[in-house]
Design a protein around this motif. Structure first.
Motif, PDB file in Angstrom:
ATOM      1  N   ASP A 103      69.171  93.972  17.142  1.00 32.27           N
ATOM      2  CA  ASP A 103      70.395  94.717  17.420  1.00 32.27           C
ATOM      3  C   ASP A 103      70.121  96.215  17.555  1.00 32.27           C
ATOM      4  OD1 ASP A 103      69.819  95.168  14.773  1.00 32.27           O
ATOM      5  OD2 ASP A 103      71.858  94.805  14.041  1.00 32.27           O
ATOM      6  N   GLN A 104      68.860  96.609  17.378  1.00 35.92           N
ATOM      7  CA  GLN A 104      68.449  97.987  17.631  1.00 35.92           C
ATOM      8  C   GLN A 104      67.499  97.992  18.829  1.00 35.92           C
ATOM      9  OE1 GLN A 104      69.814 100.667  15.937  1.00 35.92           O
ATOM     10  NE2 GLN A 104      71.142  99.045  15.137  1.00 35.92           N
ATOM     11  N   SER A 105      66.576  98.912  18.886  1.00 37.51           N
ATOM     12  CA  SER A 105      65.667  99.019  20.026  1.00 37.51           C
ATOM     13  C   SER A 105      64.359  98.297  19.751  1.00 37.51           C
ATOM     14  CB  SER A 105      65.375 100.489  20.333  1.00 37.51           C
ATOM     15  OG  SER A 105      64.280 100.613  21.225  1.00 37.51           O
ATOM     16  N   PRO A 106      64.104  97.148  20.384  1.00 39.03           N
ATOM     17  CA  PRO A 106      62.803  96.486  20.188  1.00 39.03           C
ATOM     18  C   PRO A 106      61.661  97.311  20.761  1.00 39.03           C
ATOM     19  CG  PRO A 106      64.073  95.384  21.899  1.00 39.03           C
ATOM     20  CD  PRO A 106      64.998  96.381  21.260  1.00 39.03           C
ATOM     21  N   GLU A 107      61.951  98.149  21.750  1.00 41.08           N
ATOM     22  CA  GLU A 107      60.920  99.028  22.304  1.00 41.08           C
ATOM     23  C   GLU A 107      60.337  99.925  21.220  1.00 41.08           C
ATOM     24  OE1 GLU A 107      60.533 103.012  25.089  1.00 41.08           O
ATOM     25  OE2 GLU A 107      62.488 102.057  24.794  1.00 41.08           O
ATOM     26  N   TYR A 108      61.201 100.555  20.424  1.00 45.29           N
ATOM     27  CA  TYR A 108      60.730 101.492  19.408  1.00 45.29           C
ATOM     28  C   TYR A 108      60.375 100.814  18.094  1.00 45.29           C
ATOM     29  CZ  TYR A 108      61.660 105.485  22.347  1.00 45.29           C
ATOM     30  OH  TYR A 108      61.601 106.393  23.370  1.00 45.29           O
ATOM     31  N   ASP A 109      60.980  99.655  17.809  1.00 43.25           N
ATOM     32  CA  ASP A 109      60.712  98.985  16.544  1.00 43.25           C
ATOM     33  C   ASP A 109      59.414  98.172  16.562  1.00 43.25           C
ATOM     34  OD1 ASP A 109      62.981 100.031  15.474  1.00 43.25           O
ATOM     35  OD2 ASP A 109      64.185  98.197  15.641  1.00 43.25           O
ATOM     36  N   TYR A 110      59.063  97.601  17.730  1.00 38.23           N
ATOM     37  CA  TYR A 110      57.984  96.621  17.754  1.00 38.23           C
ATOM     38  C   TYR A 110      56.879  96.918  18.764  1.00 38.23           C
ATOM     39  CZ  TYR A 110      61.899  94.161  15.554  1.00 38.23           C
ATOM     40  OH  TYR A 110      62.958  93.834  14.749  1.00 38.23           O
ATOM     41  N   THR A 111      56.886  98.079  19.391  1.00 38.04           N
ATOM     42  CA  THR A 111      55.859  98.384  20.382  1.00 38.04           C
ATOM     43  C   THR A 111      55.365  99.820  20.228  1.00 38.04           C
ATOM     44  OG1 THR A 111      57.148  99.329  22.236  1.00 38.04           O
ATOM     45  CG2 THR A 111      57.203  96.933  21.975  1.00 38.04           C
ATOM     46  N   ILE A 112      54.264 100.115  20.893  1.00 42.57           N
ATOM     47  CA  ILE A 112      53.764 101.492  20.963  1.00 42.57           C
ATOM     48  C   ILE A 112      54.458 102.129  22.163  1.00 42.57           C
ATOM     49  CG2 ILE A 112      51.734 102.975  21.152  1.00 42.57           C
ATOM     50  CD1 ILE A 112      50.069 100.665  20.053  1.00 42.57           C
ATOM     51  N   ALA A 113      55.612 102.704  21.914  1.00 40.92           N
ATOM     52  CA  ALA A 113      56.453 103.217  22.994  1.00 40.92           C
ATOM     53  C   ALA A 113      56.038 104.607  23.454  1.00 40.92           C
ATOM     54  CB  ALA A 113      57.913 103.240  22.554  1.00 40.92           C
ATOM     55  N   GLN A 114      55.415 105.377  22.562  1.00 41.37           N
ATOM     56  CA  GLN A 114      55.009 106.744  22.890  1.00 41.37           C
ATOM     57  C   GLN A 114      53.591 106.989  22.405  1.00 41.37           C
ATOM     58  OE1 GLN A 114      58.458 108.729  20.966  1.00 41.37           O
ATOM     59  NE2 GLN A 114      58.806 109.640  22.962  1.00 41.37           N
ATOM     60  N   CYS A 115      52.884 107.873  23.092  1.00 43.11           N
ATOM     61  CA  CYS A 115      51.534 108.206  22.652  1.00 43.11           C
ATOM     62  C   CYS A 115      51.629 109.283  21.562  1.00 43.11           C
ATOM     63  CB  CYS A 115      50.684 108.704  23.819  1.00 43.11           C
ATOM     64  SG  CYS A 115      51.209 110.294  24.512  1.00 43.11           S
ATOM     65  N   ARG A 116      50.515 109.505  20.908  1.00 43.72           N
ATOM     66  CA  ARG A 116      50.501 110.499  19.822  1.00 43.72           C
ATOM     67  C   ARG A 116      49.969 111.837  20.285  1.00 43.72           C
ATOM     68  NH1 ARG A 116      48.334 106.768  14.734  1.00 43.72           N
ATOM     69  NH2 ARG A 116      50.028 105.245  14.821  1.00 43.72           N
ATOM     70  N   GLY A 117      49.882 112.010  21.581  1.00 40.52           N
ATOM     71  CA  GLY A 117      49.420 113.273  22.146  1.00 40.52           C
ATOM     72  C   GLY A 117      50.568 114.246  22.272  1.00 40.52           C
ATOM     73  N   PRO A 118      50.570 115.078  23.337  1.00 39.05           N
ATOM     74  CA  PRO A 118      51.656 116.053  23.540  1.00 39.05           C
ATOM     75  C   PRO A 118      52.991 115.349  23.585  1.00 39.05           C
ATOM     76  CG  PRO A 118      49.828 116.473  25.024  1.00 39.05           C
ATOM     77  CD  PRO A 118      49.540 115.162  24.357  1.00 39.05           C
ATOM     78  N   LYS A 119      54.025 116.040  23.154  1.00 37.34           N
ATOM     79  CA  LYS A 119      55.373 115.489  23.069  1.00 37.34           C
ATOM     80  C   LYS A 119      55.842 115.028  24.431  1.00 37.34           C
ATOM     81  CE  LYS A 119      60.054 116.563  21.518  1.00 37.34           C
ATOM     82  NZ  LYS A 119      60.936 117.601  20.956  1.00 37.34           N
ATOM     83  N   THR A 120      56.413 113.824  24.479  1.00 41.71           N
ATOM     84  CA  THR A 120      56.961 113.267  25.711  1.00 41.71           C
ATOM     85  C   THR A 120      58.420 112.953  25.491  1.00 41.71           C
ATOM     86  OG1 THR A 120      56.304 111.042  25.054  1.00 41.71           O
ATOM     87  CG2 THR A 120      54.773 112.265  26.456  1.00 41.71           C
ATOM     88  N   MET A 121      59.129 112.650  26.603  1.00 42.98           N
ATOM     89  CA  MET A 121      60.550 112.361  26.496  1.00 42.98           C
ATOM     90  C   MET A 121      60.774 110.909  26.097  1.00 42.98           C
ATOM     91  SD  MET A 121      62.452 114.458  29.495  1.00 42.98           S
ATOM     92  CE  MET A 121      61.482 113.848  30.836  1.00 42.98           C
TER      93      MET A 121
END
Length: 230
Positions: free
Chosen positions: A212-230
């Protein structure tokens, strides 16, 4: 294909449109332009138009109009779907993968009765070209957690250790054409009207997870740990 040529005036206009797009696609996108992905598949995938760089505010990467954050990099395409690089990939290390599989017809999201079953297989096959099968995940966010009203499946790496253990939220299908049905059945049993879907490989088929929330952010590597992205 030779890149369409721009006059100075049209180049300035394209730059202005690109700046506007970036502003709209930022954190406030939910209150801004919710048709960015629809405009990409409508105006940016086909490069044959003479005024391509003028019509498309985020051109394909191989067409030398703009830089990474202002271009559309196509990973796979067919008559029905296209997979493009997500802007979150810009300024990230080479091993980071985040793509978006998008229908080339108007489909608002998971709630749309026209949602195509075939998008899961198309996205999966595109993802296999980027990473091993056991690392691959596909995710669709709930309506309340998305910024775009054009269906898009995130092609990302799974965080397998984060997957839920609740059997009410996880099922197995032997065909990707059964994903929407399996997800809708679980959501109905949980009395969820708005939900997200995640698909990854399981020991006996494809695991389908609802959230019921975002599976993209809860269960995947959605963003890299480098420079800030949107």
């Amino acid at each position: 294909m030779e890149a369409p040529k721009l006059t100075a005036a049209r180049f300035i206009l394209v730059q202005a449109l690109s700046l506007s797009l970036l502003m709209m696609a930022g954190p406030a996108a939910a209150n801004g332009n919710r048709d960015i992905l629809w405009n990409i598949v409508s105006n940016c995938v086909d490069t044959s138009a003479k005024d391509y760089c003028f019509r498309c505010s985020v051109p394909r990467a191989e067409i030398d109009c703009h830089s990474c954050r202002d271009t559309t990099e196509v990973w796979a395409e067919s008559a029905d779907f296209v997979v493009v690089r997500d802007i979150k990939s810009c300024a990230c290390p080479g091993g980071f993968v985040h793509g978006l599989a998008v229908p080339r017809t108007r489909v608002t999201g998971f709630e749309d009765p026209l949602r195509p079953d075939g998008i899961w297989k198309f996205a999966w096959e595109a993802g296999l070209k980027k990473m091993p099968e056991n690392e691959l995940a596909l995710a669709v966010n709930p309506k309340s957690q998305r910024s775009q009203d054009q269906l898009h499946v995130h092609v990302v790496r799974v965080l397998r250790e984060k997957l839920p253990g609740d059997p009410r939220r996880v099922s197995t299908v032997d065909s990707l054409d059964r994903v929407w049905y399996a997800a809708a059945s679980m959501a109905a049993a949980l009395n969820w009207k708005d939900y997200g879907v995640l698909v990854t490989r399981g020991p006996q088929g494809y695991l389908v997870v609802v959230d019921d929330q975002s599976p993209e952010y809860d269960y995947t590597i959605a963003q890299c740990r480098g420079p800030k992205t949107m």
